[in-house]
Motif scaffolding. Structure first.
Motif, PDB file in Angstrom:
ATOM      1  N   PHE A   1       0.816  -1.217   0.000  1.00 58.89           N
ATOM      2  CA  PHE A   1       0.000   0.000   0.000  1.00 58.89           C
ATOM      3  C   PHE A   1       0.852   1.271   0.000  1.00 58.89           C
ATOM      4  O   PHE A   1       0.482   2.284   0.599  1.00 58.89           O
ATOM      5  CB  PHE A   1      -0.965   0.009   1.196  1.00 58.89           C
TER       6      PHE A   1
ATOM      7  N   GLU B   1      -5.987  -9.143  -3.872  1.00 63.89           N
ATOM      8  CA  GLU B   1      -7.187  -8.317  -3.848  1.00 63.89           C
ATOM      9  C   GLU B   1      -8.105  -8.748  -4.985  1.00 63.89           C
ATOM     10  O   GLU B   1      -7.686  -8.802  -6.137  1.00 63.89           O
ATOM     11  CB  GLU B   1      -6.809  -6.848  -3.972  1.00 63.89           C
TER      12      GLU B   1
ATOM     13  N   LYS C   1      -7.258  -0.244   1.471  1.00 65.27           N
ATOM     14  CA  LYS C   1      -6.515  -0.733   2.632  1.00 65.27           C
ATOM     15  C   LYS C   1      -7.484  -0.967   3.792  1.00 65.27           C
ATOM     16  O   LYS C   1      -8.137  -0.026   4.253  1.00 65.27           O
ATOM     17  CB  LYS C   1      -5.466   0.312   3.006  1.00 65.27           C
ATOM     18  N   PRO C   2      -7.618  -2.195   4.272  1.00 63.75           N
ATOM     19  CA  PRO C   2      -8.631  -2.471   5.299  1.00 63.75           C
ATOM     20  C   PRO C   2      -8.525  -1.610   6.548  1.00 63.75           C
ATOM     21  O   PRO C   2      -9.537  -1.144   7.075  1.00 63.75           O
ATOM     22  CB  PRO C   2      -8.393  -3.950   5.630  1.00 63.75           C
ATOM     23  N   SER C   3      -7.313  -1.373   7.028  1.00 58.12           N
ATOM     24  CA  SER C   3      -7.137  -0.645   8.294  1.00 58.12           C
ATOM     25  C   SER C   3      -7.352   0.849   8.163  1.00 58.12           C
ATOM     26  O   SER C   3      -7.667   1.524   9.139  1.00 58.12           O
ATOM     27  CB  SER C   3      -5.740  -0.900   8.854  1.00 58.12           C
TER      28      SER C   3
ATOM     29  N   GLU D   1      -4.253  -7.319   9.254  1.00 64.32           N
ATOM     30  CA  GLU D   1      -5.303  -7.496   8.256  1.00 64.32           C
ATOM     31  C   GLU D   1      -4.860  -6.976   6.888  1.00 64.32           C
ATOM     32  O   GLU D   1      -5.143  -7.594   5.855  1.00 64.32           O
ATOM     33  CB  GLU D   1      -6.570  -6.767   8.706  1.00 64.32           C
ATOM     34  N   ASP D   2      -4.138  -5.849   6.880  1.00 63.23           N
ATOM     35  CA  ASP D   2      -3.631  -5.307   5.611  1.00 63.23           C
ATOM     36  C   ASP D   2      -2.720  -6.315   4.920  1.00 63.23           C
ATOM     37  O   ASP D   2      -2.862  -6.598   3.728  1.00 63.23           O
ATOM     38  CB  ASP D   2      -2.854  -4.007   5.859  1.00 63.23           C
TER      39      ASP D   2
ATOM     40  N   SER E   1      -7.827  -0.397  -5.142  1.00 63.11           N
ATOM     41  CA  SER E   1      -7.235  -1.090  -4.007  1.00 63.11           C
ATOM     42  C   SER E   1      -7.591  -0.327  -2.734  1.00 63.11           C
ATOM     43  O   SER E   1      -7.369   0.881  -2.639  1.00 63.11           O
ATOM     44  CB  SER E   1      -5.716  -1.153  -4.177  1.00 63.11           C
TER      45      SER E   1
ATOM     46  N   ASN F   1       1.052  -0.668   8.310  1.00 62.73           N
ATOM     47  CA  ASN F   1       0.173  -1.758   7.879  1.00 62.73           C
ATOM     48  C   ASN F   1      -0.209  -2.642   9.054  1.00 62.73           C
ATOM     49  O   ASN F   1       0.648  -3.006   9.878  1.00 62.73           O
ATOM     50  CB  ASN F   1       0.858  -2.606   6.803  1.00 62.73           C
ATOM     51  N   SER F   2      -1.478  -2.982   9.127  1.00 67.27           N
ATOM     52  CA  SER F   2      -1.955  -3.892  10.159  1.00 67.27           C
ATOM     53  C   SER F   2      -1.810  -5.339   9.690  1.00 67.27           C
ATOM     54  O   SER F   2      -1.500  -5.607   8.533  1.00 67.27           O
ATOM     55  CB  SER F   2      -3.425  -3.601  10.474  1.00 67.27           C
TER      56      SER F   2
ATOM     57  N   TRP G   1      -0.260   4.150  -5.284  1.00 70.88           N
ATOM     58  CA  TRP G   1      -0.478   4.564  -3.900  1.00 70.88           C
ATOM     59  C   TRP G   1       0.302   5.829  -3.538  1.00 70.88           C
ATOM     60  O   TRP G   1      -0.168   6.631  -2.738  1.00 70.88           O
ATOM     61  CB  TRP G   1      -0.134   3.418  -2.945  1.00 70.88           C
TER      62      TRP G   1
END
Length: 395
Positions: free
Chosen positions: A298, A354, A333-335, A345-346, A331, A342-343, A376
């Protein structure tokens, strides 16, 4: 002797202080005042699954807040609003029936006014609107449900299907605040089976359940070994030895190796695109791509916004003649963390790839052109690590 001289006044002073503290115990400063008067001049504005109340506050300096109580689904729910404002919004209604609401003014010592009784009738709540709009249909490897949610309520759309024993099991739960959308469950055989879907909101209001017997459409992952470069005059050339065939070699590093080559371009014309053949003509169901992961995920030249175009007879001059836009993708980014953070989950999403679903009615195509609109970091070149396509070969 001198010590006694100074000790006695100090001791007496402390006693007087403690006595004073005891006699003047701190309590609510309006404890002796009566309860505030009620609110007045109440107006009601119906909203989707809610109502907004506007009112005149009582002229009481000890007023702290206004509260409203209403029974929903057998439970008394309380909404409060500060004395700094003259309105409140009561949320969480699951239907459009009339509700009795009691409104109270409350003082700083929690003394409550006489209630004001009103009736309210909310507009259709999002959970009902979404249910009324549900459209459940067979799709590749499973089923797809579409919905509308014009009020952008916080909804869970729950899809179910039966297991081998004939018992209903949750297939997937889709959380959304989008005004409209769709989602799919996949991985099922082409035999007929029952699917069901219902809608729930954050107050646990639930819709009825829509049930259909559907026959999933055959789907398979297209054979990557048949993919081939199909370089056209306007396509972006590779850079630094990262060439297009790397993105269908099937090697998914899952955040372990940022140096494993993918396809990389150099800065130049923007936006940029590249073209390749699937090796077969296919009706596509979904697409997945893998970005450069680990600490690069990301960020930098990873693709953020893109389009996928398809053709069966690409123009030899590299123009867009003969091409059809199949999909627009972004795209996400979940967090939601800032770039560079980045988490778990990311990174899990980067490892899994994706996924994007082609809309119903997508034509069968043999050639794919991916047009990169944004990276990004905003860099005007990109890299991509892997691609995969699912669907069914066209006859």
């Amino acid at each position: 002797m001198n010590m006694q001289k100074y000790f006695l006044p100090v001791f007496l002073g402390c006693c007087l202080f403690l006595t004073a503290c005891k006699e003047n115990a701190i309590g609510p400063f309006d404890a002796g005042t009566p309860a505030p008067g009620p609110v007045s001049n109440i107006t009601v504005e119906p909203l989707p699954g809610a109502v907004k109340l506007t009112y005149k506050l009582p002229a009481d300096k000890n007023l702290l807040y206004v509260k409203a109580e209403v029974e929903i689904n057998g439970e008394i729910r309380e909404t409060k609003a500060s004395f700094y404002q003259n309105y409140m919004e009561i949320q969480g209604f699951g239907d459009t029936t009339a509700y009795n609401v009691n409104i109270y003014a409350v003082s700083r010592s929690e003394k409550v006014s006489e209630p004001v009784h009103i009736k309210v009738k909310p507009l259709m709540p999002p959970v009902m609107e979404a249910y009324a709009s549900l459209d459940l249909n067979a799709d590749f490897g499973g089923a797809t449900v579409s919905f509308e949610n014009s009020a952008e309520g916080e909804l869970n759309i729950i899809m179910l299907t039966k297991d081998k024993a004939g018992d209903w099991q949750t297939a997937d739960i889709y959380y959304t605040q989008k005004p409209a959308g769709y989602f799919s469950v996949r991985g099922y055989d082409t035999l007929s089976r029952e699917f069901a879907v219902y809608v729930k909101d954050r107050w646990d209001n639930r819709s009825d359940t829509l049930v259909k017997e559907l026959k999933p459409i055959f789907e398979k992952q297209l054979d990557r070994t048949q993919f081939r470069e199909y370089v056209l005059p306007t396509d972006q050339a590779p850079a630094w030895g990262w060439v297009m065939p790397n993105i269908w070699d099937g090697i998914i590093v899952n955040n372990t190796n940022v140096d494993k080559p993918g396809f990389h371009t150099a800065p130049g014309e923007w936006p940029q695109w590249f073209t390749f053949s699937l090796g077969v003509k296919a009706k596509l169901s979904r697409f997945r791509f893998w970005q450069r992961g680990s600490w690069v995920a990301f960020t930098d030249r990873n693709i953020k916004k893109f389009e996928i175009w398809g053709s069966n007879e690409p123009a030899s001059d590299g123009s867009w003649e003969g091409w059809t836009k199949l999909l627009e993708g972004e795209s996400v980014k979940p967090s939601g963390l800032p770039m560079g953070e980045n988490s778990t989950e990311d990174l899990a999403l980067v490892g899994a790839g994706e996924e994007f679903v082609f809309p119903a009615g997508t034509p069968a195509v043999k050639y794919i052109r991916i047009k990169v609109l944004e990276t990004w970091s905003g860099a005007e070149s990109f890299y991509i690590m892997q691609v995969a396509f699912w669907g069914a070969e066209a006859k």
